[in-house]
Write a protein that holds these residues in place. Structure first.
Motif, PDB file in Angstrom:
ATOM      1  N   PRO A  25       0.943  -1.483  -0.099  1.00  0.00           N
ATOM      2  CA  PRO A  25       0.118   0.082   0.049  1.00  0.00           C
ATOM      3  C   PRO A  25       0.901   1.218  -0.031  1.00  0.00           C
ATOM      4  N   THR A  26       0.643   2.179  -0.889  1.00  0.00           N
ATOM      5  CA  THR A  26       1.142   3.599  -0.936  1.00  0.00           C
ATOM      6  C   THR A  26       0.025   4.582  -0.866  1.00  0.00           C
ATOM      7  N   THR A  27       0.532   5.667  -0.567  1.00  0.00           N
ATOM      8  CA  THR A  27      -0.206   6.980  -0.843  1.00  0.00           C
ATOM      9  C   THR A  27       0.522   8.179  -1.607  1.00  0.00           C
ATOM     10  N   ALA A  28      -0.054   8.723  -2.358  1.00  0.00           N
ATOM     11  CA  ALA A  28       0.505   9.869  -2.879  1.00  0.00           C
ATOM     12  C   ALA A  28       0.772  10.947  -1.836  1.00  0.00           C
ATOM     13  N   SER A  29       2.110  11.488  -2.095  1.00  0.00           N
ATOM     14  CA  SER A  29       2.116  12.598  -0.849  1.00  0.00           C
ATOM     15  C   SER A  29       2.930  13.883  -1.373  1.00  0.00           C
ATOM     16  N   GLY A  30       1.946  14.536  -2.127  1.00  0.00           N
ATOM     17  CA  GLY A  30       2.628  15.557  -3.032  1.00  0.00           C
ATOM     18  C   GLY A  30       3.313  15.352  -4.185  1.00  0.00           C
ATOM     19  N   PRO A  31       3.355  16.254  -5.179  1.00  0.00           N
ATOM     20  CA  PRO A  31       3.579  16.010  -6.290  1.00  0.00           C
ATOM     21  C   PRO A  31       5.098  15.440  -6.447  1.00  0.00           C
ATOM     22  N   GLY A  32       5.061  14.208  -7.020  1.00  0.00           N
ATOM     23  CA  GLY A  32       6.538  13.546  -7.250  1.00  0.00           C
ATOM     24  C   GLY A  32       7.018  12.752  -5.955  1.00  0.00           C
ATOM     25  N   ILE A  34       5.764  10.082  -2.555  1.00  0.00           N
ATOM     26  CA  ILE A  34       5.028   8.764  -2.293  1.00  0.00           C
ATOM     27  C   ILE A  34       5.105   8.548  -0.672  1.00  0.00           C
ATOM     28  N   GLU A  35       4.203   7.905   0.029  1.00  0.00           N
ATOM     29  CA  GLU A  35       4.388   7.456   1.244  1.00  0.00           C
ATOM     30  C   GLU A  35       4.080   6.020   1.367  1.00  0.00           C
ATOM     31  N   ALA A  36       4.869   5.261   1.978  1.00  0.00           N
ATOM     32  CA  ALA A  36       5.020   3.943   2.014  1.00  0.00           C
ATOM     33  C   ALA A  36       5.520   3.391   3.623  1.00  0.00           C
ATOM     34  N   ASP A  37       4.614   2.746   4.152  1.00  0.00           N
ATOM     35  CA  ASP A  37       5.241   2.376   5.442  1.00  0.00           C
ATOM     36  C   ASP A  37       5.712   3.483   6.506  1.00  0.00           C
ATOM     37  N   GLY A  38       4.750   4.514   6.280  1.00  0.00           N
ATOM     38  CA  GLY A  38       5.139   5.669   7.210  1.00  0.00           C
ATOM     39  C   GLY A  38       6.430   6.364   6.615  1.00  0.00           C
ATOM     40  N   GLN A  39       6.929   5.990   5.657  1.00  0.00           N
ATOM     41  CA  GLN A  39       8.255   6.615   5.072  1.00  0.00           C
ATOM     42  C   GLN A  39       7.776   7.291   3.657  1.00  0.00           C
ATOM     43  N   ARG A  40       8.481   8.834   3.665  1.00  0.00           N
ATOM     44  CA  ARG A  40       8.097   9.658   2.344  1.00  0.00           C
ATOM     45  C   ARG A  40       9.195   9.623   1.487  1.00  0.00           C
ATOM     46  N   LEU A  41       8.852   9.129   0.243  1.00  0.00           N
ATOM     47  CA  LEU A  41      10.023   8.772  -0.720  1.00  0.00           C
ATOM     48  C   LEU A  41       9.870   9.608  -2.000  1.00  0.00           C
ATOM     49  N   ARG A  42      11.014   9.950  -2.616  1.00  0.00           N
ATOM     50  CA  ARG A  42      10.585  10.484  -3.868  1.00  0.00           C
ATOM     51  C   ARG A  42      10.350   9.357  -4.903  1.00  0.00           C
ATOM     52  N   ASN A  43       9.219   9.722  -5.720  1.00  0.00           N
ATOM     53  CA  ASN A  43       8.764   8.665  -6.447  1.00  0.00           C
ATOM     54  C   ASN A  43       9.195   8.673  -7.801  1.00  0.00           C
ATOM     55  N   GLY A 340      15.642   6.630   0.352  1.00  0.00           N
ATOM     56  CA  GLY A 340      14.330   7.789  -0.056  1.00  0.00           C
ATOM     57  C   GLY A 340      13.912   7.802  -1.274  1.00  0.00           C
ATOM     58  N   CYS A 341      14.260   6.769  -2.186  1.00  0.00           N
ATOM     59  CA  CYS A 341      13.574   6.941  -3.550  1.00  0.00           C
ATOM     60  C   CYS A 341      12.880   5.600  -3.815  1.00  0.00           C
ATOM     61  N   TRP A 342      11.785   5.881  -4.373  1.00  0.00           N
ATOM     62  CA  TRP A 342      10.721   4.795  -4.607  1.00  0.00           C
ATOM     63  C   TRP A 342      10.920   4.289  -6.071  1.00  0.00           C
ATOM     64  N   VAL A 343      11.533   3.299  -6.518  1.00  0.00           N
ATOM     65  CA  VAL A 343      11.891   2.839  -8.062  1.00  0.00           C
ATOM     66  C   VAL A 343      11.570   1.562  -7.940  1.00  0.00           C
ATOM     67  N   SER A 344      10.753   0.957  -9.088  1.00  0.00           N
ATOM     68  CA  SER A 344      10.252  -0.346  -8.932  1.00  0.00           C
ATOM     69  C   SER A 344      11.381  -1.313  -9.829  1.00  0.00           C
ATOM     70  N   ALA A 345      11.549  -2.551  -9.276  1.00  0.00           N
ATOM     71  CA  ALA A 345      12.360  -3.442 -10.101  1.00  0.00           C
ATOM     72  C   ALA A 345      11.342  -4.135 -10.948  1.00  0.00           C
ATOM     73  N   ILE A 346      11.544  -4.257 -12.311  1.00  0.00           N
ATOM     74  CA  ILE A 346      10.658  -5.168 -13.293  1.00  0.00           C
ATOM     75  C   ILE A 346      11.279  -6.366 -13.699  1.00  0.00           C
ATOM     76  N   ARG A 347      10.491  -7.415 -13.278  1.00  0.00           N
ATOM     77  CA  ARG A 347      11.281  -8.568 -13.458  1.00  0.00           C
ATOM     78  C   ARG A 347      10.194  -9.519 -14.611  1.00  0.00           C
ATOM     79  N   PRO A 348      11.173 -10.557 -15.262  1.00  0.00           N
ATOM     80  CA  PRO A 348      10.183 -11.456 -16.020  1.00  0.00           C
ATOM     81  C   PRO A 348       8.976 -12.046 -15.167  1.00  0.00           C
ATOM     82  N   PRO A 349       7.907 -12.352 -15.892  1.00  0.00           N
ATOM     83  CA  PRO A 349       7.703 -12.266 -17.204  1.00  0.00           C
ATOM     84  C   PRO A 349       7.156 -11.004 -17.761  1.00  0.00           C
ATOM     85  N   THR A 350       7.231  -9.789 -16.701  1.00  0.00           N
ATOM     86  CA  THR A 350       6.908  -8.600 -17.567  1.00  0.00           C
ATOM     87  C   THR A 350       7.837  -8.162 -18.633  1.00  0.00           C
TER      88      THR A 350
END
Ligand SMILES: Cc1ncc(COP(=O)(O)O)c(C=O)c1O
Length: 384
Positions: A25-32, A34-43, A340-350
């Protein structure tokens, strides 16, 4: 094998391949941000390329629309769900992109499924780029038509497939900007090949619409190509959700008879259409946001080059950093999160096996300092 054993084995296999998907679960936390697990991160993972997902003009339009027109469409557009707002918005989209008609779908996934299912019959041939989105390939696999895939962005490979005889009709499908690689299709070349062979072309411009082309009209406008079927989606630069097909009068009327995702599904809520209408107005005026995004992309790519970070060859807002191994990609995403940065790892089969990556996405909502921060974090976290 029982149901339980089959499901257990499939999950176990994903786990062993370090490819088990989990949602957080994440919530947007201002433009750019995101908040996850109580931590505010650059999205750096969203497809919100122009920063409209949190734009208050859209929110106000959605809110007012819900108060005036209610929450849901109440039925399929073929029954009672076709609101005058939808009719007007479809006409506005068609005029904007220079097509006779537009039809709204509740999502890009549904649009691609519906279009392929309605168009393709046994004996037909569907030629799709190797990296075409899951929603296209899924539909193609379910179709009775023959599916062949051409090498990514290679019109010569498409030509070879087109040269083989086919008794039925041919549909060539590609994306404007590829969702996982960020590169652009050579649409003009592909269109020439397709039309020379008597085929039709479908372009999914989920990642180009709003962002490239004059006034944000997308990849096809930019490359002066008019595919018979153009799909645009509203979950990315439009900051909202939903999709549309742009097409001729006849194709639109045909879809209204045969596109089952339109006929047997509740129409888009009118309030959402109010928000989309506001998004389209914003996109038309968003030249400075598009310029800021372009500057952010340049800034990121030159900073990455200075630090020896090897990015895929992309000039779009999607800037993948190839890692290769699934576990290594996950570990790198985790280290970035700690930094402090939220970046997704994309793995196979994607993505194809052995090409796990960080899918870094940039937005007009990012400040140059956010991008410098990400570059520093990547430099410190990435084992090269
Ligand atoms: C190229 C492409 N087409 C279609 C879709 C699906 O669109 P939607 O999110 O509206 O279902 C996506 C989104 O993930 C996409 O990247």
């Amino acid at each position: 094998m029982s149901w339980q054993q089959r499901i257990g084995a499939a999950l176990e296999q994903r786990q062993q391949q370090q490819a088990l998907r989990r949602r957080q679960p994440t919530t947007a936390s201002g433009p750019g941000w995101i908040e996850a697990d109580g931590q505010r991160l650059r999205n750096f993972s969203a497809n919100d390329y122009l920063g409209l997902a949190q734009d208050t003009r859209l929110a106000a339009a959605w809110h007012d629309g819900a108060l005036r027109y209610g929450n849901g469409a109440g039925g399929s557009a073929h029954v009672t769900g076709y609101h005058p707002l939808q009719q007007r918005f479809e006409a506005r989209l068609a005029e904007w992109l220079g097509y006779p008609r537009a039809l709204l779908f509740i999502s890009g996934f549904a649009a691609n499924q519906a279009i392929v299912a309605a168009m393709m019959a046994k004996g037909d041939r569907l030629l799709a780029d190797k990296l075409a989105h899951a929603s296209i390939l899924e539909a193609a696999h379910l179709s009775p038509a023959e599916l062949r895939r051409f090498s990514h962005n290679q019109s010569a490979s498409l030509d070879r497939l087109l040269a083989k005889p086919c008794a039925g009709e041919t549909l060539v499908i590609t994306e404007g900007i590829f969702s996982m690689d960020g590169d652009s299709a050579p649409l003009a070349e592909l269109a020439v090949s397709t039309h020379a062979a008597g085929g039709w072309m479908m372009v999914d411009d989920a990642h180009g619409i709003g962002v490239v082309g004059e006034g944000g009209r997308g990849s096809c406008w930019q490359q002066q190509v008019k595919p018979e079927l153009l799909v645009i989606t509203f979950g990315k630069a439009f900051g909202c959700g939903g999709a549309a097909l742009l097409c001729s009068e006849d194709v639109a009327d045909y879809m209204l008879q045969f596109a089952r995702h339109l006929i047997y599904s509740t129409a888009m809520p009118p309030a959402q259409i109010c928000a989309l209408d506001a998004a389209l107005s914003a996109i038309k005026l968003a030249d400075s946001e598009r310029q800021r995004l372009h500057d952010n992309i340049q800034h990121f790519r030159s900073g990455a080059a200075e630090r020896g970070l090897s990015l895929l060859d992309s000039s779009s807002a999607i800037q993948p950093l190839l890692v290769g191994d699934n576990a290594a990609a996950l570990a790198l995403a985790q280290r970035l999160r700690q930094a402090g940065c939220w970046v997704s790892a994309i793995r196979p089969p994607t993505v194809p096996p052995g090409s796990a990556r960080l899918r870094i996405t940039l937005s007009a909502a990012h400040q140059p300092a956010d991008i410098d921060y990400l570059l520093e974090a990547l430099d410190a976290s990435h084992d090269r």
